[in-house]
Design a protein around this motif. Sequence first.
Motif, PDB file in Angstrom:
ATOM      1  N   VAL A  94      -1.933  -1.724  22.606  1.00 26.66           N
ATOM      2  CA  VAL A  94      -0.971  -1.171  21.674  1.00 26.66           C
ATOM      3  C   VAL A  94      -0.638   0.245  22.100  1.00 26.66           C
ATOM      4  O   VAL A  94      -1.530   1.041  22.394  1.00 26.66           O
ATOM      5  CB  VAL A  94      -1.538  -1.178  20.235  1.00 26.66           C
ATOM      6  CG1 VAL A  94      -0.596  -0.501  19.290  1.00 26.66           C
ATOM      7  CG2 VAL A  94      -1.844  -2.590  19.795  1.00 26.66           C
ATOM      8  N   HIS A  95       0.634   0.551  22.130  1.00 28.81           N
ATOM      9  CA  HIS A  95       1.097   1.892  22.483  1.00 28.81           C
ATOM     10  C   HIS A  95       1.869   2.469  21.297  1.00 28.81           C
ATOM     11  O   HIS A  95       2.731   1.797  20.735  1.00 28.81           O
ATOM     12  CB  HIS A  95       1.992   1.857  23.717  1.00 28.81           C
ATOM     13  CG  HIS A  95       1.301   1.310  24.916  1.00 28.81           C
ATOM     14  ND1 HIS A  95       0.454   2.064  25.695  1.00 28.81           N
ATOM     15  CD2 HIS A  95       1.308   0.074  25.461  1.00 28.81           C
ATOM     16  CE1 HIS A  95      -0.025   1.323  26.664  1.00 28.81           C
ATOM     17  NE2 HIS A  95       0.464   0.098  26.546  1.00 28.81           N
ATOM     18  N   TRP A  96       1.547   3.679  20.943  1.00 27.81           N
ATOM     19  CA  TRP A  96       2.169   4.329  19.803  1.00 27.81           C
ATOM     20  C   TRP A  96       3.083   5.442  20.282  1.00 27.81           C
ATOM     21  O   TRP A  96       2.825   6.089  21.293  1.00 27.81           O
ATOM     22  CB  TRP A  96       1.110   4.916  18.870  1.00 27.81           C
ATOM     23  CG  TRP A  96       0.262   3.859  18.243  1.00 27.81           C
ATOM     24  CD1 TRP A  96      -0.925   3.387  18.700  1.00 27.81           C
ATOM     25  CD2 TRP A  96       0.538   3.131  17.057  1.00 27.81           C
ATOM     26  NE1 TRP A  96      -1.417   2.412  17.873  1.00 27.81           N
ATOM     27  CE2 TRP A  96      -0.535   2.235  16.855  1.00 27.81           C
ATOM     28  CE3 TRP A  96       1.587   3.129  16.143  1.00 27.81           C
ATOM     29  CZ2 TRP A  96      -0.588   1.358  15.779  1.00 27.81           C
ATOM     30  CZ3 TRP A  96       1.529   2.269  15.073  1.00 27.81           C
ATOM     31  CH2 TRP A  96       0.454   1.393  14.898  1.00 27.81           C
ATOM     32  N   ALA A  97       4.137   5.703  19.560  1.00 24.28           N
ATOM     33  CA  ALA A  97       5.056   6.803  19.859  1.00 24.28           C
ATOM     34  C   ALA A  97       5.237   7.623  18.595  1.00 24.28           C
ATOM     35  O   ALA A  97       5.339   7.070  17.488  1.00 24.28           O
ATOM     36  CB  ALA A  97       6.402   6.259  20.335  1.00 24.28           C
ATOM     37  N   HIS A  98       5.254   8.929  18.755  1.00 21.03           N
ATOM     38  CA  HIS A  98       5.511   9.819  17.623  1.00 21.03           C
ATOM     39  C   HIS A  98       7.013   9.855  17.367  1.00 21.03           C
ATOM     40  O   HIS A  98       7.789  10.182  18.263  1.00 21.03           O
ATOM     41  CB  HIS A  98       4.988  11.223  17.906  1.00 21.03           C
ATOM     42  CG  HIS A  98       5.154  12.150  16.740  1.00 21.03           C
ATOM     43  ND1 HIS A  98       4.319  12.114  15.655  1.00 21.03           N
ATOM     44  CD2 HIS A  98       6.082  13.099  16.489  1.00 21.03           C
ATOM     45  CE1 HIS A  98       4.710  13.018  14.783  1.00 21.03           C
ATOM     46  NE2 HIS A  98       5.784  13.622  15.267  1.00 21.03           N
ATOM     47  N   LEU A  99       7.433   9.473  16.170  1.00 22.01           N
ATOM     48  CA  LEU A  99       8.851   9.448  15.819  1.00 22.01           C
ATOM     49  C   LEU A  99       9.121  10.431  14.688  1.00 22.01           C
ATOM     50  O   LEU A  99       8.231  10.718  13.883  1.00 22.01           O
ATOM     51  CB  LEU A  99       9.258   8.037  15.377  1.00 22.01           C
ATOM     52  CG  LEU A  99       9.112   6.935  16.424  1.00 22.01           C
ATOM     53  CD1 LEU A  99       9.421   5.581  15.817  1.00 22.01           C
ATOM     54  CD2 LEU A  99      10.033   7.211  17.611  1.00 22.01           C
ATOM     55  N   PRO A 100      10.337  10.923  14.603  1.00 23.88           N
ATOM     56  CA  PRO A 100      10.667  11.836  13.499  1.00 23.88           C
ATOM     57  C   PRO A 100      10.739  11.070  12.177  1.00 23.88           C
ATOM     58  O   PRO A 100      10.799   9.833  12.149  1.00 23.88           O
ATOM     59  CB  PRO A 100      12.043  12.380  13.896  1.00 23.88           C
ATOM     60  CG  PRO A 100      12.622  11.325  14.782  1.00 23.88           C
ATOM     61  CD  PRO A 100      11.462  10.707  15.507  1.00 23.88           C
ATOM     62  N   VAL A 101      10.738  11.814  11.096  1.00 23.37           N
ATOM     63  CA  VAL A 101      10.912  11.206   9.776  1.00 23.37           C
ATOM     64  C   VAL A 101      12.273  10.511   9.760  1.00 23.37           C
ATOM     65  O   VAL A 101      13.292  11.109  10.117  1.00 23.37           O
ATOM     66  CB  VAL A 101      10.841  12.274   8.661  1.00 23.37           C
ATOM     67  CG1 VAL A 101      11.165  11.664   7.316  1.00 23.37           C
ATOM     68  CG2 VAL A 101       9.466  12.924   8.654  1.00 23.37           C
ATOM     69  N   SER A 102      12.294   9.244   9.383  1.00 23.85           N
ATOM     70  CA  SER A 102      13.534   8.474   9.452  1.00 23.85           C
ATOM     71  C   SER A 102      14.226   8.312   8.104  1.00 23.85           C
ATOM     72  O   SER A 102      15.387   7.924   8.050  1.00 23.85           O
ATOM     73  CB  SER A 102      13.263   7.099  10.057  1.00 23.85           C
ATOM     74  OG  SER A 102      12.328   6.399   9.279  1.00 23.85           O
ATOM     75  N   LEU A 103      13.531   8.593   7.028  1.00 23.45           N
ATOM     76  CA  LEU A 103      14.113   8.438   5.692  1.00 23.45           C
ATOM     77  C   LEU A 103      13.585   9.553   4.816  1.00 23.45           C
ATOM     78  O   LEU A 103      12.374   9.741   4.699  1.00 23.45           O
ATOM     79  CB  LEU A 103      13.728   7.059   5.119  1.00 23.45           C
ATOM     80  CG  LEU A 103      14.234   6.718   3.733  1.00 23.45           C
ATOM     81  CD1 LEU A 103      15.756   6.705   3.680  1.00 23.45           C
ATOM     82  CD2 LEU A 103      13.690   5.360   3.291  1.00 23.45           C
ATOM     83  N   TRP A 104      14.480  10.289   4.223  1.00 24.91           N
ATOM     84  CA  TRP A 104      14.114  11.425   3.389  1.00 24.91           C
ATOM     85  C   TRP A 104      14.909  11.343   2.099  1.00 24.91           C
ATOM     86  O   TRP A 104      15.944  10.708   2.041  1.00 24.91           O
ATOM     87  CB  TRP A 104      14.442  12.725   4.137  1.00 24.91           C
ATOM     88  CG  TRP A 104      13.689  13.908   3.637  1.00 24.91           C
ATOM     89  CD1 TRP A 104      14.182  14.897   2.842  1.00 24.91           C
ATOM     90  CD2 TRP A 104      12.328  14.236   3.874  1.00 24.91           C
ATOM     91  NE1 TRP A 104      13.217  15.823   2.574  1.00 24.91           N
ATOM     92  CE2 TRP A 104      12.057  15.441   3.204  1.00 24.91           C
ATOM     93  CE3 TRP A 104      11.295  13.628   4.591  1.00 24.91           C
ATOM     94  CZ2 TRP A 104      10.805  16.047   3.225  1.00 24.91           C
ATOM     95  CZ3 TRP A 104      10.065  14.235   4.611  1.00 24.91           C
ATOM     96  CH2 TRP A 104       9.829  15.437   3.940  1.00 24.91           C
ATOM     97  N   ASN A 105      14.392  12.003   1.053  1.00 26.15           N
ATOM     98  CA  ASN A 105      15.145  11.966  -0.190  1.00 26.15           C
ATOM     99  C   ASN A 105      16.491  12.663  -0.003  1.00 26.15           C
ATOM    100  O   ASN A 105      16.660  13.543   0.830  1.00 26.15           O
ATOM    101  CB  ASN A 105      14.357  12.588  -1.342  1.00 26.15           C
ATOM    102  CG  ASN A 105      13.938  14.006  -1.079  1.00 26.15           C
ATOM    103  OD1 ASN A 105      13.138  14.249  -0.181  1.00 26.15           O
ATOM    104  ND2 ASN A 105      14.471  14.937  -1.845  1.00 26.15           N
ATOM    105  N   GLY A 106      17.456  12.223  -0.815  1.00 30.10           N
ATOM    106  CA  GLY A 106      18.804  12.777  -0.741  1.00 30.10           C
ATOM    107  C   GLY A 106      19.087  13.722  -1.880  1.00 30.10           C
ATOM    108  O   GLY A 106      18.174  14.250  -2.517  1.00 30.10           O
ATOM    109  N   ASP A 107      20.350  13.894  -2.157  1.00 26.90           N
ATOM    110  CA  ASP A 107      20.735  14.774  -3.256  1.00 26.90           C
ATOM    111  C   ASP A 107      21.326  13.979  -4.415  1.00 26.90           C
ATOM    112  O   ASP A 107      21.937  14.537  -5.317  1.00 26.90           O
ATOM    113  CB  ASP A 107      21.713  15.846  -2.780  1.00 26.90           C
ATOM    114  CG  ASP A 107      22.944  15.255  -2.102  1.00 26.90           C
ATOM    115  OD1 ASP A 107      23.088  14.012  -2.084  1.00 26.90           O
ATOM    116  OD2 ASP A 107      23.761  16.047  -1.601  1.00 26.90           O
ATOM    117  N   GLY A 108      21.161  12.658  -4.389  1.00 26.48           N
ATOM    118  CA  GLY A 108      21.604  11.838  -5.512  1.00 26.48           C
ATOM    119  C   GLY A 108      20.676  12.018  -6.704  1.00 26.48           C
ATOM    120  O   GLY A 108      19.516  12.402  -6.553  1.00 26.48           O
TER     121      GLY A 108
END
Length: 198
Positions: A1-15
């Motif tokens: 298994v190989h892991w990759a560091h990814l950025p945050v893909s889902l963040w709260n909005g302004d709704g």
Amino acid sequence: VHWAHLPVSLWNGDGWYDMHGIFTGSATIVDSLGGPAITFPGLCDVYPPGSSELGPIPGCAYGYAFGVAVPDDPSDPLLRNWTNKHWIANDTFDDPSTAWQTPQGEWRMIGHCGDGTFGDCGPDDDFDAAPIWASEDFMTWRKVGFTNMPAGECASMFPLPPLVDGTELPDGATQDVPLTHVHKWGCDWLKDCYQIGS
């Protein structure tokens, strides 16, 4: 298994439905949306609900409203970026499950009902029942009532394969009622429980 560091893909909005944060949700493959969709509880009010300077927020009686997000690029194998589409259900609590479709094609999902102070856990004061929601299109949901299953954190429903010859049935089960699903939920602090049934 190989892991990759990814950025945050889902963040709260302004709704209004997710302006204070997003809590744990679940993914479902929805063909009409082109692939995976994440349902999540948007934190739409401070705790306790209604205590901010804005007062009670319509659609946010218990502090949460379910939202849905889809990948920006469904062909990205790592699904790195997601977009919050909009809210899909008002006056919820946290932890919507992965959704499933009935034989008639209607979507269903269960969730948590409350924290003992805020929420709606059904008509029986001695039993916290998991609420259930339904949708025709996955984008607009309505609460249809309560299940006979216990409510709790991070609920999941898993289909069971058919039993094979020689399988020992659990206590209380009979051949007359097929066992079709596993229900898993957080039943206590740092503890998960499960039950099987149909």
